[in-house]
Write an enzyme that holds these catalytic residues in place. Structure first.
Site, mmCIF file in Angstrom:
data_model
loop_
_atom_site.group_PDB
_atom_site.id
_atom_site.type_symbol
_atom_site.label_atom_id
_atom_site.label_comp_id
_atom_site.label_asym_id
_atom_site.label_seq_id
_atom_site.Cartn_x
_atom_site.Cartn_y
_atom_site.Cartn_z
ATOM 1 N N HIS A 1 99.247 41.053 -25.293
ATOM 2 C CA HIS A 1 98.237 41.843 -24.603
ATOM 3 C C HIS A 1 98.894 42.813 -23.623
ATOM 4 O O HIS A 1 99.224 42.446 -22.496
ATOM 5 C CB HIS A 1 97.289 40.888 -23.862
ATOM 6 C CG HIS A 1 96.066 41.543 -23.300
ATOM 7 N ND1 HIS A 1 94.882 40.873 -23.161
ATOM 8 C CD2 HIS A 1 95.843 42.796 -22.833
ATOM 9 C CE1 HIS A 1 93.972 41.690 -22.640
ATOM 10 N NE2 HIS A 1 94.540 42.855 -22.421
ATOM 11 N N ARG B 1 98.963 52.986 -23.021
ATOM 12 C CA ARG B 1 98.384 54.286 -22.620
ATOM 13 C C ARG B 1 98.821 55.443 -23.511
ATOM 14 O O ARG B 1 98.772 56.601 -23.075
ATOM 15 C CB ARG B 1 98.776 54.623 -21.176
ATOM 16 C CG ARG B 1 98.633 53.498 -20.170
ATOM 17 C CD ARG B 1 97.216 53.046 -20.005
ATOM 18 N NE ARG B 1 97.081 52.087 -18.913
ATOM 19 C CZ ARG B 1 96.043 51.256 -18.812
ATOM 20 N NH1 ARG B 1 95.075 51.247 -19.738
ATOM 21 N NH2 ARG B 1 95.962 50.426 -17.801
ATOM 22 N N HIS C 1 92.787 36.969 -21.531
ATOM 23 C CA HIS C 1 92.872 36.777 -20.068
ATOM 24 C C HIS C 1 91.802 35.861 -19.458
ATOM 25 O O HIS C 1 90.955 36.313 -18.678
ATOM 26 C CB HIS C 1 92.893 38.108 -19.331
ATOM 27 C CG HIS C 1 91.939 39.166 -19.834
ATOM 28 N ND1 HIS C 1 90.607 38.953 -19.971
ATOM 29 C CD2 HIS C 1 92.159 40.450 -20.234
ATOM 30 C CE1 HIS C 1 90.034 40.045 -20.416
ATOM 31 N NE2 HIS C 1 90.948 40.961 -20.592
ATOM 32 N N ASP D 1 98.779 41.328 -19.990
ATOM 33 C CA ASP D 1 97.739 42.331 -19.721
ATOM 34 C C ASP D 1 98.352 43.487 -18.916
ATOM 35 O O ASP D 1 97.697 44.064 -18.036
ATOM 36 C CB ASP D 1 96.540 41.703 -18.984
ATOM 37 C CG ASP D 1 95.309 42.608 -19.013
ATOM 38 O OD1 ASP D 1 95.370 43.698 -19.629
ATOM 39 O OD2 ASP D 1 94.289 42.225 -18.424
HETATM 40 ZN ZN LIG Z 1 90.506 42.736 -21.078
#
Ligand SMILES: [Zn+2]
Lengths: 421, 306
Positions: free
Chosen positions: A57, A61, A229, A302
């Protein structure tokens, strides 16, 4: 071309041994106590070798918001953090909702050559939550799973159909579990600190309601769901129940959720603003327990880079997210130092399980015949996490400028050294 | 000087002594407001900018009068919180105005924590005139001054704060301050307007209006943000008035000399019945009057520390 790395503590999810690693081309040739001939011999006595970390994860960008991060800088941050495989989420600009963008991402990562990059495709076109994307076509192009991460799929029917549809292809859906209506305009956890700071709260139930919905939909469709998450104690109870029921569910937790709690927000520091938000001490402890007990399958960062301009603003206006690739090792090692996890747990959570979830049969273990994706960690190395160390284009981490312990000393991908400290 | 900070951002980070010190100063300035010539040269040559990113005529006017009575040059700047116009950030705006040699910013902003953010990033002194749902320290100070005048003491008083607690910066500032001053605070309001976690307030949460009002020396009614009524927080004005508003019958439970406060503007017939808003026990206009003295004190103290 062969490399011999000597004097390692070699750790797998189920074993720990002292030895030397012999790499030939892109494969682990042998794990041995001997000292076989090799073109290059590296002595790293006392350091720890683990399978190359797999981060399920991340947000790179690229395309569209390269000023925050692009696939090259993201790859550099990954290998500096010991991560050899990354799965970037689909919330790029434009959204990765078609095979052209999927191919572009993979191609750019290949040219850069530092990591293996497997895109997560969007579940719905434009991540609007309405129409399904061409998932089959994107899988053929190299995507491995699907998620509208960053946004929940609010429409339950759309989620149901996505789960049904993906079953044909043997892939799975990753759920960003958040009831947007309940989360409202919240910016931090709806708890004591929201009361003290006057910042709007996001209740734990905003996450839990969607987790149970998605679990039930996975049950109904007999399909596979991965919960991204996870941040609350309640979420873990629901996932535990689902696993006991035999529902095909896995989940991940991010290092910030087992390292910090809501109290970090008392000073309105936007570097601690993330979604899901930092929860209560109890939640943090439940996550650590979940990592140990196996309810949580994987650690994923994340990694969410943002430009300084997007964080140096009023708290309500600041972007959600924190960079994570280069703090994954130190934050997780902290749990080992505190006797909460073992090194074998570390491997299970950062490579062995992710490889299983993603069906990467040649990754996740240090074993003769497996792909030579290897991370060598100096667990006692203490350093300042500053501009010299940071490889990301962004510095939105509360740990930036702080002292950390534990670092990737050497990262090898496909038998090639891609990072050396 | 007991107060050494360059800013007045909130009551949360003040000590009891600092609060009492500001109140003492305010009492001294009150005298000036009673003179025929209501002006002293204390802040002559200082530039005060009222930076209002959220509209508020009352608070701004009060600060403006306070500044002028101290002979400062007061300038009003208003803009909306969202319009960091043409890509300019909040701090850009602040730095810009700072560079025109401003000494003090009086800031009102729609987001919690934003005044602290400004204070940390400017050399000027900063006074919080209300940030989001966080704090409104000068309102709490004028409330305390009003209570002190009427009750001749602060410690040991029973105060009820009633209404939309979650979204009230007035409530927060008062709660933090009153806890430090030894005032017993009860809170009451519809559950949709109380934070999920009330423990940090350290206050008793009443379960109905009677219990809230019972034995009170002071009842502080909060303003209902009518613009928020359309959302799911409340069914209607009528329902609110019935269960959470104050009227003559409910007031009987309080002490005979209980005073009624409201930060204004009042929604008549909603939080307060008109007969109570205008009755002898209502000190709402005293609050407004004391606002000027408190703000003079705040400006004076901050100006001395920059
Ligand atoms: Zn998320």
């Amino acid at each position: 071309m062969s490399i011999l790395i000597k004097g390692l503590k070699i750790i797998n999810h189920n074993s720990t041994e002292e030895g030397n690693l012999l790499i030939e081309k892109d494969t682990i040739k042998a794990i041995t106590k001997e000292t076989p001939q090799a073109k290059e011999i590296i002595d790293l006595s006392g350091l720890v070798a683990v399978p190359g970390l797999i981060d399920m994860h991340v947000h790179f960008r690229d395309p569209g918001l390269e000023y925050k991060e692009d696939i090259i800088s993201g790859s550099q941050a990954a290998v500096a953090g010991g991560v050899t495989t990354c799965l970037p989420m689909a919330n790029t600009k434009p959204v990765n909702d078609n095979s052209t963008i999927t191919k572009y991402m993979i191609e750019k990562a290949k040219q850069c050559g530092l990591i293996d990059l497997y895109p997560i495709g969007a579940i719905t076109k434009g991540m609007k939550g309405e129409e399904l994307t061409e998932m089959g076509d994107m899988l053929e192009a190299g995507a491995v799973a699907f998620s509208d991460d960053g946004l929940p799929v609010m429409n339950s029917e759309v989620m149901r159909r996505a789960l049904e549809y993906i079953k044909t292809f043997g892939s799975f859906i990753i759920s960003h579990s958040e009831d947007k209506n309940l989360a409202g305009k919240g910016v931090i956890h709806d708890g004591k600190v929201a009361t003290i700071t006057g910042l709007k709260g996001i209740p734990a139930e905003a996450e839990e309601i969607m987790i149970i919905r998605d679990i039930l939909l996975a049950k109904a469709t007999k399909s596979r769901i991965h919960i991204a998450h996870v941040s609350t104690k309640g979420s873990l109870k629901l996932i535990k129940w689902a696993k006991e029921e035999g529902i095909d569910v896995t989940c991940e937790a991010a290092p910030h959720h087992f390292s910090f709690d809501e109290n970090c927000l008392l000073d309105y520091d936007t570097n601690y603003k993330m979604n899901p938000p930092l929860r209560e001490k109890e939640d943090l402890e439940a996550i650590i327990d979940g990592l140990k007990s196996g309810i949580i399958d994987a650690i994923a960062t994340d990694h969410a880079p943002h430009h300084r301009d997007e964080k140096f603003v009023e708290f309500d206006n600041a972007a959600f997210g924190i960079t994570g690739l280069q703090t994954l090792i130190p934050l997780t090692l902290k749990l080992i130092k505190d006797n909460k996890l073992t090194w074998q747990d570390f491997v299970r959570l950062t490579s062995y399980n992710p490889a299983k979830i993603l069906k990467f049969s040649d990754k996740g273990e240090l074993k003769a015949g497996k792909k030579a994706d290897i991370t060598i960690i100096d667990p006692d190395f203490t350093y300042l996490f500053d501009n010299k160390i940071n490889k990301s284009k962004s510095t939105n981490s509360p740990l930036f400028g702080k002292e950390l312990t534990g670092i990737a000393k050497l990262t090898i991908k496909d038998g090639k050294i891609v990072h050396k400290l | 000087m007991t107060y050494t900070k360059k800013d007045l951002v909130g009551m949360k980070n003040l000590t009891k002594d600092e609060i009492l010190f500001i109140l003492d100063q305010a009492e001294k300035f009150k005298e000036i407001n009673k003179r025929e010539v209501k002006k002293v040269p204390t802040l002559k040559g200082k530039t005060i900018v009222n930076l209002f990113f959220e509209p508020s005529t009352r608070t701004r006017t009060s600060f403006e009068i306070a500044g002028k009575r101290l002979s400062a040059d007061t300038i009003n700047f208003s803009s909306s919180s969202s319009s960091t116009t043409k890509g300019e950030t909040l701090i850009d705006t602040v730095k810009n105005i700072e560079s025109m040699s401003s000494d003090i910013f009086v800031v009102r902003h729609a987001y919690s924590g934003s005044v602290k953010f400004i204070a940390e990033n400017t050399k000027a002194g900063v006074i919080n005139a209300g940030d989001g749902t966080n704090e409104h320290p000068t309102q709490a100070l004028l409330d305390l001054l009003t209570i002190k005048e009427h009750k001749k003491k602060l410690e040991g008083l029973n105060v009820a704060i009633i209404g939309d607690i979650t979204h009230s910066r007035v409530a927060r500032s008062n709660i933090w301050a009153m806890n430090k001053l030894g005032i017993n605070v009860k809170l009451f309001g519809p559950k949709t307007m109380l934070p999920k976690e009330t423990t940090p307030f350290g206050c008793y949460i009443a379960s109905n209006m009677d219990e809230a009002v019972e034995d009170c020396d002071v009842i502080m009614m909060l303003r209902i943000q009518k613009e928020r009524m359309s959302t799911v927080l409340l069914p209607s004005d009528r329902e609110y008035a019935k269960f959470f508003g104050l009227n003559k019958a409910k007031l009987k439970k309080a002490k005979n000399d209980c005073i009624i406060m409201h930060p204004g503007p009042i929604n008549r017939g909603v939080e307060l019945s008109t007969e109570l808003a205008d009755c002898k026990q209502s000190v709402i206009l005293d609050q407004v009057e004391n606002g000027v003295a408190v703000r003079m004190a705040a400006l004076y103290i901050v100006a001395n520390n920059i």
